[in-house]
Design a protein around this motif. Structure first.
Motif, PDB file in Angstrom:
ATOM      1  N   GLY A  24     -69.133  81.008 121.874  1.00 51.75           N
ATOM      2  CA  GLY A  24     -68.271  79.875 122.204  1.00 51.75           C
ATOM      3  C   GLY A  24     -67.811  79.906 123.648  1.00 51.75           C
ATOM      4  N   GLY A  25     -68.207  78.886 124.388  1.00 52.31           N
ATOM      5  CA  GLY A  25     -67.825  78.778 125.807  1.00 52.31           C
ATOM      6  C   GLY A  25     -66.695  77.796 126.012  1.00 52.31           C
ATOM      7  N   ILE A  27     -62.316  77.598 126.542  1.00 54.04           N
ATOM      8  CA  ILE A  27     -61.454  78.312 127.499  1.00 54.04           C
ATOM      9  C   ILE A  27     -61.091  79.711 126.990  1.00 54.04           C
ATOM     10  CG2 ILE A  27     -59.271  77.314 126.633  1.00 54.04           C
ATOM     11  CD1 ILE A  27     -59.515  77.316 130.243  1.00 54.04           C
ATOM     12  N   LEU A  46     -72.328  82.748 124.800  1.00 55.27           N
ATOM     13  CA  LEU A  46     -73.318  81.785 124.311  1.00 55.27           C
ATOM     14  C   LEU A  46     -72.603  80.530 123.839  1.00 55.27           C
ATOM     15  CD1 LEU A  46     -75.508  84.312 122.303  1.00 55.27           C
ATOM     16  CD2 LEU A  46     -75.929  83.414 124.607  1.00 55.27           C
ATOM     17  N   GLU A  47     -73.001  79.398 124.376  1.00 59.26           N
ATOM     18  CA  GLU A  47     -72.361  78.117 124.052  1.00 59.26           C
ATOM     19  C   GLU A  47     -73.419  77.189 123.475  1.00 59.26           C
ATOM     20  OE1 GLU A  47     -69.416  76.409 123.871  1.00 59.26           O
ATOM     21  OE2 GLU A  47     -70.757  74.754 123.354  1.00 59.26           O
ATOM     22  N   TRP A  62     -51.058  70.699 128.780  1.00 59.90           N
ATOM     23  CA  TRP A  62     -49.687  71.213 128.776  1.00 59.90           C
ATOM     24  C   TRP A  62     -49.704  72.738 128.634  1.00 59.90           C
ATOM     25  CZ3 TRP A  62     -45.129  68.016 126.687  1.00 59.90           C
ATOM     26  CH2 TRP A  62     -45.323  66.656 126.939  1.00 59.90           C
ATOM     27  N   ARG A  68     -42.675  76.298 120.530  1.00 53.53           N
ATOM     28  CA  ARG A  68     -43.460  77.314 119.808  1.00 53.53           C
ATOM     29  C   ARG A  68     -42.544  78.101 118.885  1.00 53.53           C
ATOM     30  NH1 ARG A  68     -48.652  78.217 121.826  1.00 53.53           N
ATOM     31  NH2 ARG A  68     -48.966  77.025 123.736  1.00 53.53           N
ATOM     32  N   ALA A 213     -65.300  82.970 119.221  1.00 51.12           N
ATOM     33  CA  ALA A 213     -64.304  82.060 119.829  1.00 51.12           C
ATOM     34  C   ALA A 213     -64.883  80.654 119.751  1.00 51.12           C
ATOM     35  CB  ALA A 213     -64.031  82.476 121.273  1.00 51.12           C
ATOM     36  N   GLY A 215     -63.845  77.921 118.214  1.00 55.52           N
ATOM     37  CA  GLY A 215     -62.975  76.767 117.959  1.00 55.52           C
ATOM     38  C   GLY A 215     -63.056  76.335 116.510  1.00 55.52           C
ATOM     39  N   VAL A 238     -56.612  60.267 123.372  1.00 59.11           N
ATOM     40  CA  VAL A 238     -55.930  60.462 124.654  1.00 59.11           C
ATOM     41  C   VAL A 238     -56.385  59.391 125.637  1.00 59.11           C
ATOM     42  CG1 VAL A 238     -55.486  62.181 126.490  1.00 59.11           C
ATOM     43  CG2 VAL A 238     -56.091  62.952 124.197  1.00 59.11           C
ATOM     44  N   PHE A 327     -74.719  74.349 113.958  1.00 57.94           N
ATOM     45  CA  PHE A 327     -74.347  74.389 115.386  1.00 57.94           C
ATOM     46  C   PHE A 327     -75.429  73.788 116.278  1.00 57.94           C
ATOM     47  CE2 PHE A 327     -73.079  78.271 113.045  1.00 57.94           C
ATOM     48  CZ  PHE A 327     -71.807  77.831 112.711  1.00 57.94           C
ATOM     49  N   GLY A 367     -60.385  64.215 120.710  1.00 62.26           N
ATOM     50  CA  GLY A 367     -60.758  65.625 120.563  1.00 62.26           C
ATOM     51  C   GLY A 367     -60.321  66.112 119.198  1.00 62.26           C
ATOM     52  N   ILE A 369     -59.075  69.126 116.777  1.00 64.22           N
ATOM     53  CA  ILE A 369     -58.401  70.425 116.887  1.00 64.22           C
ATOM     54  C   ILE A 369     -58.513  71.205 115.571  1.00 64.22           C
ATOM     55  CG2 ILE A 369     -56.814  69.632 118.659  1.00 64.22           C
ATOM     56  CD1 ILE A 369     -54.705  69.171 116.707  1.00 64.22           C
ATOM     57  N   PHE A 394     -56.354  77.626 117.197  1.00 58.94           N
ATOM     58  CA  PHE A 394     -55.228  77.491 118.136  1.00 58.94           C
ATOM     59  C   PHE A 394     -54.344  76.269 117.861  1.00 58.94           C
ATOM     60  CE2 PHE A 394     -57.690  80.793 120.043  1.00 58.94           C
ATOM     61  CZ  PHE A 394     -56.732  81.627 120.593  1.00 58.94           C
ATOM     62  N   GLY A 396     -54.046  73.123 118.260  1.00 60.83           N
ATOM     63  CA  GLY A 396     -53.627  72.065 119.184  1.00 60.83           C
ATOM     64  C   GLY A 396     -52.747  72.524 120.316  1.00 60.83           C
TER      65      GLY A 396
HETATM   66  C1  FAD Z   1     -56.693  65.981 122.379  1.00 56.63           C
HETATM   67  C2  FAD Z   1     -56.220  67.389 122.491  1.00 56.63           C
HETATM   68  C3  FAD Z   1     -55.029  67.663 123.166  1.00 56.63           C
HETATM   69  C4  FAD Z   1     -54.597  68.980 123.310  1.00 56.63           C
HETATM   70  N1  FAD Z   1     -53.541  69.254 124.116  1.00 56.63           N
HETATM   71  C5  FAD Z   1     -53.189  70.532 124.375  1.00 56.63           C
HETATM   72  C6  FAD Z   1     -52.171  70.837 125.315  1.00 56.63           C
HETATM   73  O1  FAD Z   1     -51.614  69.948 125.956  1.00 56.63           O
HETATM   74  N2  FAD Z   1     -51.844  72.140 125.513  1.00 56.63           N
HETATM   75  C7  FAD Z   1     -52.442  73.147 124.834  1.00 56.63           C
HETATM   76  O2  FAD Z   1     -52.072  74.297 125.012  1.00 56.63           O
HETATM   77  N3  FAD Z   1     -53.486  72.898 123.983  1.00 56.63           N
HETATM   78  C8  FAD Z   1     -53.858  71.614 123.746  1.00 56.63           C
HETATM   79  N4  FAD Z   1     -54.890  71.347 122.896  1.00 56.63           N
HETATM   80  C9  FAD Z   1     -55.558  72.454 122.202  1.00 56.63           C
HETATM   81  C10 FAD Z   1     -56.515  73.199 123.104  1.00 56.63           C
HETATM   82  O3  FAD Z   1     -57.408  72.304 123.727  1.00 56.63           O
HETATM   83  C11 FAD Z   1     -57.298  74.211 122.267  1.00 56.63           C
HETATM   84  O4  FAD Z   1     -56.395  75.001 121.502  1.00 56.63           O
HETATM   85  C12 FAD Z   1     -58.136  75.148 123.119  1.00 56.63           C
HETATM   86  O5  FAD Z   1     -58.914  74.421 124.034  1.00 56.63           O
HETATM   87  C13 FAD Z   1     -59.025  75.967 122.201  1.00 56.63           C
HETATM   88  O6  FAD Z   1     -60.001  76.613 122.969  1.00 56.63           O
HETATM   89  P1  FAD Z   1     -61.198  77.350 122.247  1.00 56.63           P
HETATM   90  O7  FAD Z   1     -61.954  78.032 123.304  1.00 56.63           O
HETATM   91  O8  FAD Z   1     -60.623  78.141 121.117  1.00 56.63           O
HETATM   92  O9  FAD Z   1     -62.025  76.192 121.520  1.00 56.63           O
HETATM   93  P2  FAD Z   1     -63.059  75.117 122.059  1.00 56.63           P
HETATM   94  O10 FAD Z   1     -62.667  74.556 123.365  1.00 56.63           O
HETATM   95  O11 FAD Z   1     -63.232  74.148 120.949  1.00 56.63           O
HETATM   96  O12 FAD Z   1     -64.373  75.957 122.291  1.00 56.63           O
HETATM   97  C14 FAD Z   1     -65.161  76.463 121.249  1.00 56.63           C
HETATM   98  C15 FAD Z   1     -66.602  76.399 121.724  1.00 56.63           C
HETATM   99  O13 FAD Z   1     -67.439  77.122 120.841  1.00 56.63           O
HETATM  100  C16 FAD Z   1     -68.695  76.473 120.799  1.00 56.63           C
HETATM  101  N5  FAD Z   1     -69.385  76.928 119.578  1.00 56.63           N
HETATM  102  C17 FAD Z   1     -68.992  76.738 118.298  1.00 56.63           C
HETATM  103  N6  FAD Z   1     -69.844  77.331 117.459  1.00 56.63           N
HETATM  104  C18 FAD Z   1     -70.807  77.918 118.200  1.00 56.63           C
HETATM  105  C19 FAD Z   1     -71.961  78.678 117.884  1.00 56.63           C
HETATM  106  N7  FAD Z   1     -72.287  78.982 116.618  1.00 56.63           N
HETATM  107  N8  FAD Z   1     -72.743  79.109 118.907  1.00 56.63           N
HETATM  108  C20 FAD Z   1     -72.403  78.836 120.197  1.00 56.63           C
HETATM  109  N9  FAD Z   1     -71.317  78.105 120.539  1.00 56.63           N
HETATM  110  C21 FAD Z   1     -70.515  77.665 119.557  1.00 56.63           C
HETATM  111  C22 FAD Z   1     -68.308  74.999 120.777  1.00 56.63           C
HETATM  112  O14 FAD Z   1     -69.387  74.173 121.167  1.00 56.63           O
HETATM  113  C23 FAD Z   1     -67.150  74.964 121.745  1.00 56.63           C
HETATM  114  O15 FAD Z   1     -67.537  74.641 123.060  1.00 56.63           O
HETATM  115  C24 FAD Z   1     -55.334  70.032 122.707  1.00 56.63           C
HETATM  116  C25 FAD Z   1     -56.524  69.751 122.016  1.00 56.63           C
HETATM  117  C26 FAD Z   1     -56.981  68.447 121.914  1.00 56.63           C
HETATM  118  C27 FAD Z   1     -58.264  68.167 121.220  1.00 56.63           C
END
Ligand code: FAD
Length: 430
Positions: A24-25, A27, A46-47, A62, A68, A213, A215, A238, A327, A367, A369, A394, A396
């Motif tokens: 998962g790529g 953040i 790997l993404e 934000w 929290r 990671a 998501g 949004v 995926f 998006g 969550i 996470f 949201g």
């Molecule tokens: C509209 C919206 C508003 C938000 N606002 C806020 C905010 O203001 N402040 C805040 O703190 N948070 C906010 N969030 C939440 C925040 O964006 C997420 O909690 C955070 O980005 C999660 O990051 P992540 O890396 O866990 O997940 P993701 O960004 O979802 O990344 C997971 C990645 O894994 C990849 N993946 C999945 N399965 C596989 C696989 N089998 N092989 C390879 N790759 C894979 C996916 O393609 C994806 O790119 C918001 C979310 C949304 C949608």
């Protein structure tokens, strides 16, 4: 159309082996990879689609402690410190500004909720405080709503999702991480009862440790291994305005809208009081675990039943290492924008701060969550699968804490003293 992050030139060649593989790529995976690369640990990310293509580019940006639950605050405080030094660390401005966040209250009940939260974090030395009406006008002039009061945290703030993920990925690669896009991980390979590698759509990579990671996909990935992770999908819509003169640099949230200033001079806006729930089998299977949250939040949910239910089922819940996985079927999940919620967001905001009547909407997106029953993420070893660590769910609000969450995940899997006490985030708490 969804936002895209600043471009990153990733690798195309799969290594035969890597000490750690991050699935998962987003953040969180990228921050873990940056931390590991800085420690000299070979790591490959790997993404399945494009970097930060899902939640991590679509969020509001934000960065907050306010609102929290108390057990989640130490992670947010650690993240604040890491955001502050991020420009130096990654060699780029990621838009981090601790310009403050304010939640305004329309009713006594809303104000009481703010007071209760403040009492719940009394021992944590936060700079949050309650405000009267005059102070709201000083901080964000021009509102025509008769607010009852507000709560303000000056040290909260924002960062730019589209700048942050790209800069972190580039820095991780400069420090030795390998990052590959369009490469889905189907499953793990095991040897002698522990993780020995990952099976991707393009072949296998041997490794000692895996960080999942992924998501909102982590639940499906783990389900295929017989491990249950409780998360449900919800969708937020949004909008972003063209650059404009606005009331304040502070991010402001009310019960039915929120806005925050962007680095490009526009505002990112949402209907803060409404999330869309496209019902899936998981909502039926896991609904009971969410009853306490549902009781408090059901007014905020807009449910729909139909196409999403069927498309979710057709993705499949079990697959083998040699068959096409879910995926590969969905590279980047791109839910439809809910135009009704977009209209509500801008209308409600314009009623409260009329300066927004002149806003030009330049872009809208949605998006999805991944929400856990207690709205806290899981950052934890997966005991049933030695060598696998999980950082997902996470709920949201994981963008703000991502620098600390990624580091904590890296600490756990590499056996380093954890950045903060990790017990609130254990998988076995459910
Ligand atoms: C509209 C919206 C508003 C938000 N606002 C806020 C905010 O203001 N402040 C805040 O703190 N948070 C906010 N969030 C939440 C925040 O964006 C997420 O909690 C955070 O980005 C999660 O990051 P992540 O890396 O866990 O997940 P993701 O960004 O979802 O990344 C997971 C990645 O894994 C990849 N993946 C999945 N399965 C596989 C696989 N089998 N092989 C390879 N790759 C894979 C996916 O393609 C994806 O790119 C918001 C979310 C949304 C949608």
């Amino acid at each position: 159309m969804a936002p895209t992050i600043t471009q990153v030139q990733t690798s195309t060649t799969l290594p035969a082996a890597s000490t750690v593989v991050v699935i998962g790529g987003g953040i969180v995976g990228l921050m873990a990879a940056l931390t590991l690369a800085e420690r000299g640990i070979p790591v490959t990310v790997l993404e399945k689609g494009r970097l930060a293509g899902e939640q991590s580019s679509r969020n509001l940006g934000w960065v907050r402690k306010m609102g929290r639950s108390a057990p989640d605050v130490p992670l947010a405080l650690a993240a604040d410190r890491l955001w502050a030094t991020m420009p130096e660390r990654v060699g780029a401005d990621v838009g981090y500004r601790s310009a403050g966040i304010m939640y305004v209250a329309r009713t006594d009940a809303e104000m009481e909720a703010h007071e209760q939260w403040l009492a719940s974090v009394r021992d944590l030395s936060l700079d949050s405080r309650l405000l009267g009406v005059r102070e709201i006008d000083d901080l964000a002039p021009g509102s025509t709503t008769p607010w009852v009061g507000a709560i303000h945290t000056p040290s909260d703030g924002r960062a730019e999702p589209t700048l942050a993920a790209g800069a972190i990925a580039r820095a991780a690669m400069a420090k030795g991480a390998i990052i590959i896009e369009n490469c889905a991980v189907r499953t793990l390979s095991m040897a002698a009862g522990r993780v020995a590698g990952v099976v991707t759509e393009r072949g296998e990579i041997r490794c000692e440790q895996v960080l999942l990671a992924a998501g909102l996909w982590s639940r499906r990935f783990l389900g295929n291994l017989g491990v249950s992770l409780l998360t449900l999908p919800l969708v937020a819509s949004v909008l972003r305005t063209a650059p404009m003169r606005g009331p304040t640099d502070i991010a402001v949230g009310a019960s039915d809208f929120s806005f925050r200033k962007r680095y490009d001079g526009g505002y990112t806006i949402t209907q803060r009081g409404a999330l869309f729930a496209p019902l899936t089998l998981d909502h039926l299977l896991l609904g009971l675990h969410y009853l306490p949250t549902l009781r408090a939040q059901w007014r905020n949910l807009r449910l729909s039943f139909g196409r999403d239910f069927l498309s979710d089922i057709s993705l499949g819940r079990r697959w083998s290492a040699t068959s096409r996985s879910p995926f590969e079927k969905i590279r980047t999940i791109d839910p439809p924008v809910n135009d009704g919620l977009i209209a509500e967001a801008i209308d409600n905001l314009s009623e409260a701060w009329p300066i927004f009547k002149a806003a030009t909407i330049e872009q809208t997106w949605a998006g999805m969550i991944d929400v856990t029953p207690d709205s806290l993420p899981v950052i934890s070893p997966v005991e049933a699968v030695p060598g696998l660590t999980l950082a997902s769910g996470f709920s949201g609000h994981g963008f703000g804490t991502s620098p600390a969450a990624g580091q904590l995940a890296a600490d756990i899997l590499s056996g380093t003293k954890p950045l903060i006490e990790p017990s609130p985030y254990r998988l076995d708490r459910f």
